[in-house]
Design a protein around this motif. Structure first.
Motif, PDB file in Angstrom:
ATOM      1  N   ARG A  72     -13.890 -39.161 -54.589  1.00  0.00           N
ATOM      2  CA  ARG A  72     -12.598 -38.838 -53.972  1.00  0.00           C
ATOM      3  C   ARG A  72     -12.341 -37.333 -53.915  1.00  0.00           C
ATOM      4  NH1 ARG A  72     -11.542 -40.753 -59.092  1.00  0.00           N
ATOM      5  NH2 ARG A  72     -10.220 -39.433 -60.370  1.00  0.00           N
ATOM      6  N   THR A  73     -13.367 -36.530 -54.250  1.00  0.00           N
ATOM      7  CA  THR A  73     -13.221 -35.071 -54.267  1.00  0.00           C
ATOM      8  C   THR A  73     -14.078 -34.441 -53.183  1.00  0.00           C
ATOM      9  OG1 THR A  73     -12.865 -35.126 -56.665  1.00  0.00           O
ATOM     10  CG2 THR A  73     -13.424 -32.990 -55.684  1.00  0.00           C
ATOM     11  N   LEU A  74     -13.424 -33.742 -52.256  1.00  0.00           N
ATOM     12  CA  LEU A  74     -14.128 -32.987 -51.231  1.00  0.00           C
ATOM     13  C   LEU A  74     -14.525 -31.650 -51.858  1.00  0.00           C
ATOM     14  CD1 LEU A  74     -14.950 -32.871 -48.215  1.00  0.00           C
ATOM     15  CD2 LEU A  74     -12.778 -31.706 -47.809  1.00  0.00           C
ATOM     16  N   GLY A  75     -15.819 -31.442 -52.035  1.00  0.00           N
ATOM     17  CA  GLY A  75     -16.256 -30.219 -52.697  1.00  0.00           C
ATOM     18  C   GLY A  75     -17.759 -30.072 -52.670  1.00  0.00           C
ATOM     19  N   LEU A  76     -18.272 -29.361 -53.668  1.00  0.00           N
ATOM     20  CA  LEU A  76     -19.691 -29.006 -53.736  1.00  0.00           C
ATOM     21  C   LEU A  76     -20.184 -29.092 -55.175  1.00  0.00           C
ATOM     22  CD1 LEU A  76     -19.196 -25.729 -51.714  1.00  0.00           C
ATOM     23  CD2 LEU A  76     -20.494 -27.692 -50.867  1.00  0.00           C
ATOM     24  N   ASP A  77     -21.448 -29.491 -55.346  1.00  0.00           N
ATOM     25  CA  ASP A  77     -22.085 -29.293 -56.641  1.00  0.00           C
ATOM     26  C   ASP A  77     -22.893 -28.000 -56.551  1.00  0.00           C
ATOM     27  OD1 ASP A  77     -24.527 -29.944 -55.393  1.00  0.00           O
ATOM     28  OD2 ASP A  77     -24.773 -31.828 -56.469  1.00  0.00           O
ATOM     29  N   CYS A  78     -23.612 -27.638 -57.608  1.00  0.00           N
ATOM     30  CA  CYS A  78     -24.260 -26.322 -57.615  1.00  0.00           C
ATOM     31  C   CYS A  78     -25.305 -26.167 -56.513  1.00  0.00           C
ATOM     32  CB  CYS A  78     -24.844 -26.009 -58.985  1.00  0.00           C
ATOM     33  SG  CYS A  78     -26.194 -27.077 -59.525  1.00  0.00           S
ATOM     34  N   SER A  79     -26.172 -27.161 -56.325  1.00  0.00           N
ATOM     35  CA  SER A  79     -27.196 -27.021 -55.285  1.00  0.00           C
ATOM     36  C   SER A  79     -26.595 -27.187 -53.896  1.00  0.00           C
ATOM     37  CB  SER A  79     -28.356 -27.989 -55.518  1.00  0.00           C
ATOM     38  OG  SER A  79     -27.912 -29.317 -55.587  1.00  0.00           O
ATOM     39  N   GLY A  80     -25.544 -27.992 -53.761  1.00  0.00           N
ATOM     40  CA  GLY A  80     -24.847 -28.103 -52.482  1.00  0.00           C
ATOM     41  C   GLY A  80     -24.185 -26.787 -52.102  1.00  0.00           C
ATOM     42  N   PHE A  81     -23.652 -26.081 -53.105  1.00  0.00           N
ATOM     43  CA  PHE A  81     -23.030 -24.776 -52.870  1.00  0.00           C
ATOM     44  C   PHE A  81     -24.056 -23.769 -52.361  1.00  0.00           C
ATOM     45  CE2 PHE A  81     -21.997 -20.545 -54.742  1.00  0.00           C
ATOM     46  CZ  PHE A  81     -20.886 -20.255 -53.966  1.00  0.00           C
ATOM     47  N   THR A  82     -25.200 -23.637 -53.051  1.00  0.00           N
ATOM     48  CA  THR A  82     -26.195 -22.654 -52.629  1.00  0.00           C
ATOM     49  C   THR A  82     -26.795 -23.031 -51.286  1.00  0.00           C
ATOM     50  OG1 THR A  82     -27.919 -23.705 -53.972  1.00  0.00           O
ATOM     51  CG2 THR A  82     -26.720 -21.872 -54.963  1.00  0.00           C
ATOM     52  N   ARG A  83     -26.984 -24.315 -51.045  1.00  0.00           N
ATOM     53  CA  ARG A  83     -27.498 -24.778 -49.746  1.00  0.00           C
ATOM     54  C   ARG A  83     -26.561 -24.330 -48.623  1.00  0.00           C
ATOM     55  NH1 ARG A  83     -27.135 -30.823 -47.439  1.00  0.00           N
ATOM     56  NH2 ARG A  83     -28.306 -30.489 -45.535  1.00  0.00           N
ATOM     57  N   TRP A  84     -25.256 -24.495 -48.818  1.00  0.00           N
ATOM     58  CA  TRP A  84     -24.269 -24.119 -47.801  1.00  0.00           C
ATOM     59  C   TRP A  84     -24.237 -22.609 -47.596  1.00  0.00           C
ATOM     60  CZ3 TRP A  84     -18.398 -23.588 -48.493  1.00  0.00           C
ATOM     61  CH2 TRP A  84     -17.765 -23.531 -47.248  1.00  0.00           C
ATOM     62  N   MET A  85     -24.293 -21.829 -48.699  1.00  0.00           N
ATOM     63  CA  MET A  85     -24.266 -20.370 -48.575  1.00  0.00           C
ATOM     64  C   MET A  85     -25.470 -19.883 -47.766  1.00  0.00           C
ATOM     65  SD  MET A  85     -21.488 -19.388 -50.010  1.00  0.00           S
ATOM     66  CE  MET A  85     -20.838 -20.910 -49.344  1.00  0.00           C
ATOM     67  N   TYR A  86     -26.635 -20.433 -48.049  1.00  0.00           N
ATOM     68  CA  TYR A  86     -27.837 -20.024 -47.320  1.00  0.00           C
ATOM     69  C   TYR A  86     -27.793 -20.504 -45.872  1.00  0.00           C
ATOM     70  CZ  TYR A  86     -30.477 -17.604 -50.911  1.00  0.00           C
ATOM     71  OH  TYR A  86     -30.927 -16.668 -51.810  1.00  0.00           O
ATOM     72  N   ARG A  87     -27.195 -21.629 -45.604  1.00  0.00           N
ATOM     73  CA  ARG A  87     -27.030 -22.108 -44.217  1.00  0.00           C
ATOM     74  C   ARG A  87     -26.152 -21.144 -43.436  1.00  0.00           C
ATOM     75  NH1 ARG A  87     -25.897 -22.578 -39.647  1.00  0.00           N
ATOM     76  NH2 ARG A  87     -25.456 -24.444 -38.466  1.00  0.00           N
ATOM     77  N   LEU A  88     -25.054 -20.723 -44.040  1.00  0.00           N
ATOM     78  CA  LEU A  88     -24.162 -19.783 -43.359  1.00  0.00           C
ATOM     79  C   LEU A  88     -24.862 -18.448 -43.102  1.00  0.00           C
ATOM     80  CD1 LEU A  88     -20.859 -20.473 -45.337  1.00  0.00           C
ATOM     81  CD2 LEU A  88     -21.337 -21.094 -42.955  1.00  0.00           C
ATOM     82  N   ALA A  89     -25.585 -17.951 -44.092  1.00  0.00           N
ATOM     83  CA  ALA A  89     -26.209 -16.639 -43.973  1.00  0.00           C
ATOM     84  C   ALA A  89     -27.434 -16.630 -43.070  1.00  0.00           C
ATOM     85  CB  ALA A  89     -26.596 -16.121 -45.356  1.00  0.00           C
ATOM     86  N   TYR A  90     -28.265 -17.649 -43.148  1.00  0.00           N
ATOM     87  CA  TYR A  90     -29.521 -17.672 -42.392  1.00  0.00           C
ATOM     88  C   TYR A  90     -29.398 -18.389 -41.045  1.00  0.00           C
ATOM     89  CZ  TYR A  90     -32.074 -15.764 -46.348  1.00  0.00           C
ATOM     90  OH  TYR A  90     -32.541 -14.950 -47.344  1.00  0.00           O
TER      91      TYR A  90
END
Length: 168
Positions: A72-90
């Motif tokens: 019920r929580t819209l968010g990120l775990d640690c690997s989901g967070f880094t995956r998203w950051m690299y998607r945005l940057a690359y």
């Protein structure tokens, strides 16, 4: 709202990247990571077909918050967070779906980290946490259930494995 700041930063970085040949992706990772502070932690969050905040899963959850809030929580775990950051940057899902173990295989270890490199925790056989190194002995990460994406000292997690760089 933090999501609005992230969108504004994304637009600025997109325009800057278009005007600077060979824009520094690691600097963009750090910029996006700073802008995304405050997103709730969600076990399994960020692992959909497209990187970014998503509802998590309670499968495999062993956290102390009961009952498991991930579904019920819209968010990120640690690997989901880094995956998203690299998607945005690359501009592409360079880390792909999976866990910290899957992501570290796409990286090369470095002795001297640069802001934007990833910092992994655990052992060579099994990693369990990852964050974005920002310099000065600090990282931005999705730490644990009940927290939000935030800045922590590298020593917040005790078993630092090392720093890793994406070579593309």
């Amino acid at each position: 709202m933090r999501w609005g700041r992230l969108a504004a930063l994304a637009a600025v970085l997109f325009l800057a990247a278009g005007s600077i040949p060979h824009a520094d992706e690691l600097a963009k990772v750090v910029g996006y990571a700073y802008a995304s502070q405050g997103i709730p932690y969600s076990w399994g969050g960020g692992h959909g077909k497209r990187p970014g905040p998503s509802r998590g899963t309670c499968r495999g959850y062993s956290g102390s918050v009961r009952p498991c809030p991930a579904e019920r929580t819209l968010g990120l775990d640690c690997s989901g967070f880094t995956r998203w950051m690299y998607r945005l940057a690359y501009g592409d899902d360079v880390l792909g779906r999976g866990t910290t173990d899957d992501h570290i295989r796409r990286m090369r270890r470095v002795r001297t980290p640069s802001p934007g490199d990833l910092v992994f925790y655990g052992s060579r056989r099994k990693t369990h946490h990852v964050g974005v190194y920002i310099g000065g002995g600090k990282m931005i990460n999705a730490f644990a259930t009940g927290t939000t994406t935030r800045i922590d000292d590298l020593g917040e997690v005790k078993d630092l494995l090392g720093f890793y760089h994406y070579s593309g």
